[in-house]
Scaffold this motif. Structure first.
Motif, mmCIF file in Angstrom:
data_model
loop_
_atom_site.group_PDB
_atom_site.id
_atom_site.type_symbol
_atom_site.label_atom_id
_atom_site.label_comp_id
_atom_site.label_asym_id
_atom_site.label_seq_id
_atom_site.Cartn_x
_atom_site.Cartn_y
_atom_site.Cartn_z
ATOM 1 N N LEU A 62 0.837 -1.191 0.000
ATOM 2 C CA LEU A 62 0.000 0.000 0.000
ATOM 3 C C LEU A 62 0.878 1.250 0.000
ATOM 4 C CD1 LEU A 62 -2.498 -1.082 2.813
ATOM 5 C CD2 LEU A 62 -2.814 -1.317 0.347
ATOM 6 N N TYR A 63 0.421 2.270 -0.687
ATOM 7 C CA TYR A 63 1.180 3.518 -0.757
ATOM 8 C C TYR A 63 0.237 4.714 -0.607
ATOM 9 C CZ TYR A 63 4.642 0.405 -2.785
ATOM 10 O OH TYR A 63 5.514 -0.640 -3.001
ATOM 11 N N SER A 64 0.709 5.714 0.089
ATOM 12 C CA SER A 64 -0.040 6.957 0.117
ATOM 13 C C SER A 64 0.074 7.623 -1.247
ATOM 14 C CB SER A 64 0.506 7.887 1.200
ATOM 15 O OG SER A 64 0.248 7.341 2.478
ATOM 16 N N ASP A 65 -0.945 8.384 -1.588
ATOM 17 C CA ASP A 65 -0.991 8.992 -2.922
ATOM 18 C C ASP A 65 0.254 9.829 -3.227
ATOM 19 O OD1 ASP A 65 -4.606 9.638 -3.076
ATOM 20 O OD2 ASP A 65 -3.413 7.815 -3.350
ATOM 21 N N PHE A 66 0.798 10.489 -2.217
ATOM 22 C CA PHE A 66 1.896 11.414 -2.475
ATOM 23 C C PHE A 66 3.228 10.714 -2.732
ATOM 24 C CE2 PHE A 66 3.228 10.774 1.852
ATOM 25 C CZ PHE A 66 2.059 10.766 2.612
ATOM 26 N N GLY A 69 4.014 5.425 -7.096
ATOM 27 C CA GLY A 69 4.771 5.499 -8.337
ATOM 28 C C GLY A 69 6.216 5.903 -8.152
ATOM 29 N N ARG A 70 6.570 6.361 -6.947
ATOM 30 C CA ARG A 70 7.943 6.787 -6.676
ATOM 31 C C ARG A 70 8.624 5.893 -5.631
ATOM 32 N NH1 ARG A 70 8.886 11.603 -4.362
ATOM 33 N NH2 ARG A 70 6.896 11.699 -3.252
ATOM 34 N N PHE A 71 7.870 5.402 -4.671
ATOM 35 C CA PHE A 71 8.419 4.585 -3.588
ATOM 36 C C PHE A 71 7.969 3.142 -3.763
ATOM 37 C CE2 PHE A 71 8.766 8.042 -0.021
ATOM 38 C CZ PHE A 71 9.431 8.874 -0.895
ATOM 39 N N THR A 72 8.816 2.222 -3.310
ATOM 40 C CA THR A 72 8.501 0.794 -3.340
ATOM 41 C C THR A 72 8.869 0.182 -1.997
ATOM 42 O OG1 THR A 72 8.983 0.675 -5.712
ATOM 43 C CG2 THR A 72 8.903 -1.401 -4.508
ATOM 44 N N ILE A 73 7.972 -0.639 -1.460
ATOM 45 C CA ILE A 73 8.242 -1.342 -0.209
ATOM 46 C C ILE A 73 8.387 -2.832 -0.499
ATOM 47 C CG2 ILE A 73 5.775 -1.619 0.318
ATOM 48 C CD1 ILE A 73 6.479 -1.304 3.292
ATOM 49 N N ASP A 74 9.350 -3.458 0.146
ATOM 50 C CA ASP A 74 9.496 -4.904 0.023
ATOM 51 C C ASP A 74 10.229 -5.434 1.244
ATOM 52 O OD1 ASP A 74 12.583 -5.528 -1.131
ATOM 53 O OD2 ASP A 74 11.787 -3.540 -1.613
ATOM 54 N N THR A 75 10.285 -6.738 1.366
ATOM 55 C CA THR A 75 10.924 -7.366 2.523
ATOM 56 C C THR A 75 11.843 -8.491 2.075
ATOM 57 O OG1 THR A 75 9.137 -8.962 2.849
ATOM 58 C CG2 THR A 75 8.943 -6.867 4.010
ATOM 59 N N ASP A 76 12.787 -8.792 2.921
ATOM 60 C CA ASP A 76 13.664 -9.954 2.746
ATOM 61 C C ASP A 76 13.530 -10.770 4.027
ATOM 62 O OD1 ASP A 76 15.753 -11.799 2.689
ATOM 63 O OD2 ASP A 76 17.051 -10.452 1.556
ATOM 64 N N SER A 77 12.729 -11.815 3.974
ATOM 65 C CA SER A 77 12.454 -12.601 5.176
ATOM 66 C C SER A 77 13.712 -13.248 5.744
ATOM 67 C CB SER A 77 11.417 -13.685 4.862
ATOM 68 O OG SER A 77 10.198 -13.106 4.485
ATOM 69 N N ALA A 78 14.604 -13.651 4.880
ATOM 70 C CA ALA A 78 15.831 -14.306 5.333
ATOM 71 C C ALA A 78 16.679 -13.363 6.175
ATOM 72 C CB ALA A 78 16.620 -14.813 4.142
ATOM 73 N N LYS A 79 16.601 -12.083 5.862
ATOM 74 C CA LYS A 79 17.374 -11.076 6.599
ATOM 75 C C LYS A 79 16.537 -10.377 7.663
ATOM 76 C CE LYS A 79 20.542 -10.066 2.781
ATOM 77 N NZ LYS A 79 21.082 -9.014 1.882
ATOM 78 N N THR A 81 14.362 -8.139 7.278
ATOM 79 C CA THR A 81 14.532 -6.719 6.962
ATOM 80 C C THR A 81 13.508 -6.278 5.922
ATOM 81 O OG1 THR A 81 16.905 -6.831 7.435
ATOM 82 C CG2 THR A 81 16.158 -4.987 6.085
ATOM 83 N N ALA A 82 12.991 -5.079 6.120
ATOM 84 C CA ALA A 82 12.110 -4.454 5.141
ATOM 85 C C ALA A 82 12.831 -3.255 4.549
ATOM 86 C CB ALA A 82 10.810 -4.018 5.795
ATOM 87 N N TYR A 83 12.408 -2.898 3.350
ATOM 88 C CA TYR A 83 13.057 -1.797 2.653
ATOM 89 C C TYR A 83 12.018 -0.820 2.136
ATOM 90 C CZ TYR A 83 16.806 -5.232 2.610
ATOM 91 O OH TYR A 83 17.738 -6.161 2.989
ATOM 92 N N LEU A 84 12.381 0.440 2.129
ATOM 93 C CA LEU A 84 11.593 1.461 1.458
ATOM 94 C C LEU A 84 12.505 2.102 0.417
ATOM 95 C CD1 LEU A 84 8.817 2.899 1.419
ATOM 96 C CD2 LEU A 84 9.874 4.694 2.820
ATOM 97 N N ARG A 85 12.230 1.779 -0.830
ATOM 98 C CA ARG A 85 13.067 2.266 -1.927
ATOM 99 C C ARG A 85 12.420 3.516 -2.490
ATOM 100 N NH1 ARG A 85 16.345 -2.301 -2.493
ATOM 101 N NH2 ARG A 85 15.304 -4.221 -1.783
ATOM 102 N N MET A 86 13.131 4.611 -2.382
ATOM 103 C CA MET A 86 12.564 5.910 -2.725
ATOM 104 C C MET A 86 13.261 6.477 -3.950
ATOM 105 S SD MET A 86 12.230 7.462 1.144
ATOM 106 C CE MET A 86 14.005 7.609 1.342
ATOM 107 N N ASN A 87 12.485 6.741 -4.970
ATOM 108 C CA ASN A 87 13.005 7.320 -6.207
ATOM 109 C C ASN A 87 12.332 8.659 -6.461
ATOM 110 O OD1 ASN A 87 14.630 4.996 -6.913
ATOM 111 N ND2 ASN A 87 12.720 3.963 -7.463
ATOM 112 N N SER A 88 12.912 9.424 -7.378
ATOM 113 C CA SER A 88 12.356 10.729 -7.766
ATOM 114 C C SER A 88 12.015 11.563 -6.540
ATOM 115 C CB SER A 88 11.102 10.528 -8.629
ATOM 116 O OG SER A 88 11.418 9.761 -9.778
ATOM 117 N N LEU A 89 12.945 11.625 -5.632
ATOM 118 C CA LEU A 89 12.695 12.334 -4.378
ATOM 119 C C LEU A 89 12.491 13.826 -4.609
ATOM 120 C CD1 LEU A 89 15.160 10.339 -2.154
ATOM 121 C CD2 LEU A 89 12.742 10.696 -1.633
ATOM 122 N N LYS A 90 11.629 14.388 -3.766
ATOM 123 C CA LYS A 90 11.291 15.801 -3.838
ATOM 124 C C LYS A 90 11.666 16.479 -2.515
ATOM 125 C CE LYS A 90 7.172 14.632 -6.566
ATOM 126 N NZ LYS A 90 5.694 14.746 -6.636
#
Length: 130
Positions: A62-66, A69-79, A81-90
């Motif tokens: 799930l993503y907030s509207d703002f 299309g720019r941020f991606t969330i995913d997880t690595d269960s083995a580690k 760890t979760a990640y928030l990958r942020m592109n086109s930062l403002k």
């Protein structure tokens, strides 16, 4: 010791990218949904993204509207760890970012929320220069 740690913040130019990490220890990461929120100084905190892992979760993201299309969330269960990958930062993305293990998350009025907070991590500062 049960804890979450968020890290990866820093200074980046507008249009750049940054990846935040949220590392869990002392509990089973996959038992909870992982929720990222942020707080701009002087403002209320706002939900950014969530991934519905955990009991009954379907793995949906799930993503907030703002940030859609720019941020991606995913997880690595083995580690654990979760990640928030942020592109086109403002510049308006400048904030302290936090991650939390929650029971559930959803979207209301275009903004992600997390409920039933189990643990949350000390924030990591993201500064986007113009």
């Amino acid at each position: 010791d049960v804890q979450l740690q968020a890290f990866g913040g820093g200074l980046v130019q507008a249009g750049g990218s940054l990846t935040l990490s949220c590392a869990a220890s002392g509990f089973t990461f996959d038992d909870y949904a992982i929720y990222w929120f942020r707080q701009i100084p002087g403002s209320e905190r706002e939900g950014v993204s969530c991934i519905n892992t955990g009991d009954g979760g379907d793995g949906s993201t799930l993503y907030s509207d703002f940030v859609k299309g720019r941020f991606t969330i995913d997880t690595d269960s083995a580690k654990n760890t979760a990640y928030l990958r942020m592109n086109s930062l403002k510049p308006e993305d400048t904030a302290v970012y936090y991650c939390a293990a929650v029971q559930r998350c959803g979207v209301d009025g275009g903004v992600v929320f997390g409920g039933g907070m189990y643990r949350w991590a000390k924030g990591t500062l993201v500064t986007v220069s113009s």
